[in-house]
Write a protein that holds these residues in place. Sequence first.
Motif, PDB file in Angstrom:
ATOM      1  N   PRO A 240       0.833  -1.206   0.000  1.00  0.00           N
ATOM      2  CA  PRO A 240       0.000   0.000   0.000  1.00  0.00           C
ATOM      3  C   PRO A 240       0.866   1.255   0.000  1.00  0.00           C
ATOM      4  CG  PRO A 240       0.035  -0.977   2.177  1.00  0.00           C
ATOM      5  CD  PRO A 240       0.761  -1.929   1.280  1.00  0.00           C
ATOM      6  N   ALA A 241       0.268   2.352  -0.405  1.00  0.00           N
ATOM      7  CA  ALA A 241       0.968   3.647  -0.437  1.00  0.00           C
ATOM      8  C   ALA A 241       0.118   4.678   0.309  1.00  0.00           C
ATOM      9  CB  ALA A 241       1.212   4.088  -1.865  1.00  0.00           C
ATOM     10  N   PRO A 242       0.273   4.753   1.633  1.00  0.00           N
ATOM     11  CA  PRO A 242      -0.486   5.727   2.411  1.00  0.00           C
ATOM     12  C   PRO A 242       0.040   7.154   2.179  1.00  0.00           C
ATOM     13  CG  PRO A 242       1.068   4.580   3.818  1.00  0.00           C
ATOM     14  CD  PRO A 242       1.153   3.923   2.480  1.00  0.00           C
ATOM     15  N   GLU A 243      -0.579   8.093   2.821  1.00  0.00           N
ATOM     16  CA  GLU A 243      -0.165   9.490   2.657  1.00  0.00           C
ATOM     17  C   GLU A 243       1.265   9.725   3.098  1.00  0.00           C
ATOM     18  OE1 GLU A 243      -2.780  12.362   4.333  1.00  0.00           O
ATOM     19  OE2 GLU A 243      -4.598  11.424   3.538  1.00  0.00           O
ATOM     20  N   SER A 244       1.754   8.946   4.030  1.00  0.00           N
ATOM     21  CA  SER A 244       3.122   9.117   4.522  1.00  0.00           C
ATOM     22  C   SER A 244       4.169   8.572   3.563  1.00  0.00           C
ATOM     23  CB  SER A 244       3.276   8.423   5.882  1.00  0.00           C
ATOM     24  OG  SER A 244       2.967   7.025   5.770  1.00  0.00           O
ATOM     25  N   ASP A 245       3.737   7.917   2.507  1.00  0.00           N
ATOM     26  CA  ASP A 245       4.669   7.331   1.534  1.00  0.00           C
ATOM     27  C   ASP A 245       5.098   8.434   0.546  1.00  0.00           C
ATOM     28  OD1 ASP A 245       5.990   5.940  -0.478  1.00  0.00           O
ATOM     29  OD2 ASP A 245       4.677   4.184  -0.311  1.00  0.00           O
ATOM     30  N   LYS A 246       6.209   9.093   0.880  1.00  0.00           N
ATOM     31  CA  LYS A 246       6.635  10.250   0.088  1.00  0.00           C
ATOM     32  C   LYS A 246       6.982   9.875  -1.354  1.00  0.00           C
ATOM     33  CE  LYS A 246       8.354  12.931   4.002  1.00  0.00           C
ATOM     34  NZ  LYS A 246       9.528  13.621   4.603  1.00  0.00           N
ATOM     35  N   LYS A 247       7.574   8.702  -1.558  1.00  0.00           N
ATOM     36  CA  LYS A 247       7.940   8.293  -2.914  1.00  0.00           C
ATOM     37  C   LYS A 247       6.708   8.083  -3.787  1.00  0.00           C
ATOM     38  CE  LYS A 247      12.420   6.196  -1.869  1.00  0.00           C
ATOM     39  NZ  LYS A 247      13.255   4.967  -1.953  1.00  0.00           N
ATOM     40  N   ALA A 248       5.683   7.486  -3.222  1.00  0.00           N
ATOM     41  CA  ALA A 248       4.449   7.288  -3.983  1.00  0.00           C
ATOM     42  C   ALA A 248       3.757   8.619  -4.247  1.00  0.00           C
ATOM     43  CB  ALA A 248       3.521   6.337  -3.229  1.00  0.00           C
ATOM     44  N   VAL A 249       3.792   9.502  -3.248  1.00  0.00           N
ATOM     45  CA  VAL A 249       3.208  10.841  -3.442  1.00  0.00           C
ATOM     46  C   VAL A 249       3.938  11.564  -4.565  1.00  0.00           C
ATOM     47  CG1 VAL A 249       2.886  13.103  -2.381  1.00  0.00           C
ATOM     48  CG2 VAL A 249       2.352  11.039  -1.082  1.00  0.00           C
ATOM     49  N   GLU A 250       5.264  11.510  -4.583  1.00  0.00           N
ATOM     50  CA  GLU A 250       6.049  12.154  -5.640  1.00  0.00           C
ATOM     51  C   GLU A 250       5.722  11.558  -7.007  1.00  0.00           C
ATOM     52  OE1 GLU A 250      10.153  11.880  -4.719  1.00  0.00           O
ATOM     53  OE2 GLU A 250      10.097  13.440  -3.164  1.00  0.00           O
ATOM     54  N   ALA A 251       5.563  10.249  -7.068  1.00  0.00           N
ATOM     55  CA  ALA A 251       5.241   9.612  -8.343  1.00  0.00           C
ATOM     56  C   ALA A 251       3.884  10.080  -8.870  1.00  0.00           C
ATOM     57  CB  ALA A 251       5.261   8.093  -8.197  1.00  0.00           C
ATOM     58  N   ALA A 252       2.897  10.206  -7.983  1.00  0.00           N
ATOM     59  CA  ALA A 252       1.580  10.687  -8.402  1.00  0.00           C
ATOM     60  C   ALA A 252       1.661  12.125  -8.911  1.00  0.00           C
ATOM     61  CB  ALA A 252       0.596  10.578  -7.245  1.00  0.00           C
ATOM     62  N   LEU A 253       2.431  12.969  -8.206  1.00  0.00           N
ATOM     63  CA  LEU A 253       2.593  14.366  -8.636  1.00  0.00           C
ATOM     64  C   LEU A 253       3.388  14.453  -9.937  1.00  0.00           C
ATOM     65  CD1 LEU A 253       3.294  16.059  -5.174  1.00  0.00           C
ATOM     66  CD2 LEU A 253       1.174  16.122  -6.511  1.00  0.00           C
ATOM     67  N   ASP A 254       4.389  13.596 -10.093  1.00  0.00           N
ATOM     68  CA  ASP A 254       5.135  13.570 -11.359  1.00  0.00           C
ATOM     69  C   ASP A 254       4.203  13.221 -12.518  1.00  0.00           C
ATOM     70  OD1 ASP A 254       7.480  14.190 -10.058  1.00  0.00           O
ATOM     71  OD2 ASP A 254       8.253  12.129 -10.045  1.00  0.00           O
ATOM     72  N   GLY A 255       3.324  12.264 -12.302  1.00  0.00           N
ATOM     73  CA  GLY A 255       2.370  11.899 -13.347  1.00  0.00           C
ATOM     74  C   GLY A 255       1.451  13.046 -13.709  1.00  0.00           C
ATOM     75  N   SER A 256       1.006  13.798 -12.694  1.00  0.00           N
ATOM     76  CA  SER A 256       0.132  14.943 -12.952  1.00  0.00           C
ATOM     77  C   SER A 256       0.872  16.039 -13.714  1.00  0.00           C
ATOM     78  CB  SER A 256      -0.417  15.488 -11.631  1.00  0.00           C
ATOM     79  OG  SER A 256      -1.325  16.538 -11.868  1.00  0.00           O
ATOM     80  N   ASP A 257       2.130  16.309 -13.313  1.00  0.00           N
ATOM     81  CA  ASP A 257       2.923  17.325 -14.020  1.00  0.00           C
ATOM     82  C   ASP A 257       3.169  16.909 -15.472  1.00  0.00           C
ATOM     83  OD1 ASP A 257       3.027  18.824 -11.721  1.00  0.00           O
ATOM     84  OD2 ASP A 257       5.078  18.234 -11.187  1.00  0.00           O
ATOM     85  N   PHE A 258       3.413  15.624 -15.665  1.00  0.00           N
ATOM     86  CA  PHE A 258       3.640  15.128 -17.016  1.00  0.00           C
ATOM     87  C   PHE A 258       2.381  15.273 -17.875  1.00  0.00           C
ATOM     88  CE2 PHE A 258       3.527  11.352 -19.905  1.00  0.00           C
ATOM     89  CZ  PHE A 258       4.480  11.797 -20.795  1.00  0.00           C
ATOM     90  N   GLY A 259       1.235  14.976 -17.301  1.00  0.00           N
ATOM     91  CA  GLY A 259      -0.023  15.131 -18.031  1.00  0.00           C
ATOM     92  C   GLY A 259      -0.288  16.577 -18.415  1.00  0.00           C
ATOM     93  N   TYR A 260      -0.049  17.481 -17.492  1.00  0.00           N
ATOM     94  CA  TYR A 260      -0.244  18.908 -17.778  1.00  0.00           C
ATOM     95  C   TYR A 260       0.672  19.352 -18.925  1.00  0.00           C
ATOM     96  CZ  TYR A 260      -0.769  23.929 -16.917  1.00  0.00           C
ATOM     97  OH  TYR A 260      -1.036  25.270 -17.050  1.00  0.00           O
ATOM     98  N   ALA A 261       1.943  18.912 -18.854  1.00  0.00           N
ATOM     99  CA  ALA A 261       2.907  19.315 -19.882  1.00  0.00           C
ATOM    100  C   ALA A 261       2.522  18.781 -21.253  1.00  0.00           C
ATOM    101  CB  ALA A 261       4.303  18.827 -19.493  1.00  0.00           C
ATOM    102  N   ARG A 262       2.021  17.550 -21.328  1.00  0.00           N
ATOM    103  CA  ARG A 262       1.662  16.964 -22.613  1.00  0.00           C
ATOM    104  C   ARG A 262       0.453  17.680 -23.233  1.00  0.00           C
ATOM    105  NH1 ARG A 262       4.574  16.087 -25.445  1.00  0.00           N
ATOM    106  NH2 ARG A 262       3.165  14.844 -26.750  1.00  0.00           N
ATOM    107  N   ILE A 263      -0.533  17.992 -22.430  1.00  0.00           N
ATOM    108  CA  ILE A 263      -1.711  18.696 -22.956  1.00  0.00           C
ATOM    109  C   ILE A 263      -1.323  20.108 -23.395  1.00  0.00           C
ATOM    110  CG2 ILE A 263      -4.017  19.551 -22.403  1.00  0.00           C
ATOM    111  CD1 ILE A 263      -4.178  17.200 -20.358  1.00  0.00           C
TER     112      ILE A 263
END
Length: 278
Positions: A240-263
């Motif tokens: 699992p990746a709870p809120e305290s999982d900083k690496k998983a949080v970073e990966a989710a934010l990286d995905g969002s930044d990548f999506g914004y950049a592509r659009i």
Amino acid sequence: MSFGQGGPQWGAGGGGTPDWSAMAEETARSRRRRRRWLVVGGGALATAAVAGIVAIAVVSESGGGSGASDKPSEALPSPEDLPSSPGPEPSFEKDLPPAPPEDYLNSPKKDKAPLSEDTLFPSKTVTVNGKKYRLAAKDSTKKCEEATQAGLGPVLRKQGCGMVFRATYQRDTLAFTLGIAVFDSQAKASEVKADYVPNIASLAGGDVPAYCRTVTCRTTVNALGRYAFFTIAGHTDGKPAPESDKKAVEAALDGSDFGYARILQRGKDQAEADAQSG
């Protein structure tokens, strides 16, 4: 006998003989008086001549006035002295700057570039915020709800979702799936963002198994133009990746930044193409 002033005088002895000695002295006195007047007169003329020269010099240096001159030492050319041929005319760029990308992303009437998982996700590797991810899988579907799980499907259906594009990117034992949903207006995409309920379904492929299906993972939502986009990120080993999982949080934010950049890049490409063609 004597004459008046300056006339011949006779001596005291009489007999009509002129007094030559007296006459000589008178003549000498007259000559001396004339020499004095010549000297005095000549000095006055010389003084007057010098004064005239000084006056001319003063007038020449002062420009004809009594005070100092403001004028430059060299006279400016008159308009008649300037060349008659005109100088080079200023040039202006004929190319207009590209329109803002949002002008193309907001409405399907202008957002006409080819749209597919290949145009949105063309690279096999991407670097986001200094971290390198590898493409594991990508797909697209017009049945938007099939790309979701839990409550997101009804939200997309309510706003008339036209298509969902997904791609999964992997880094070590972490992965994120980016989902981009397309609508026919900016307002509808904004409504999806406001009414968001998790979440986009993770996409398996390559070395990435089905993940984040039965455990807690990190999710994001955002919108740009007529596109709403979502990420889900977690561990590929099933942890699992709870809120305290900083690496998983970073990966989710990286995905969002990548999506914004592509659009955003999609909008920029169309704006630049129109500016060059027209």
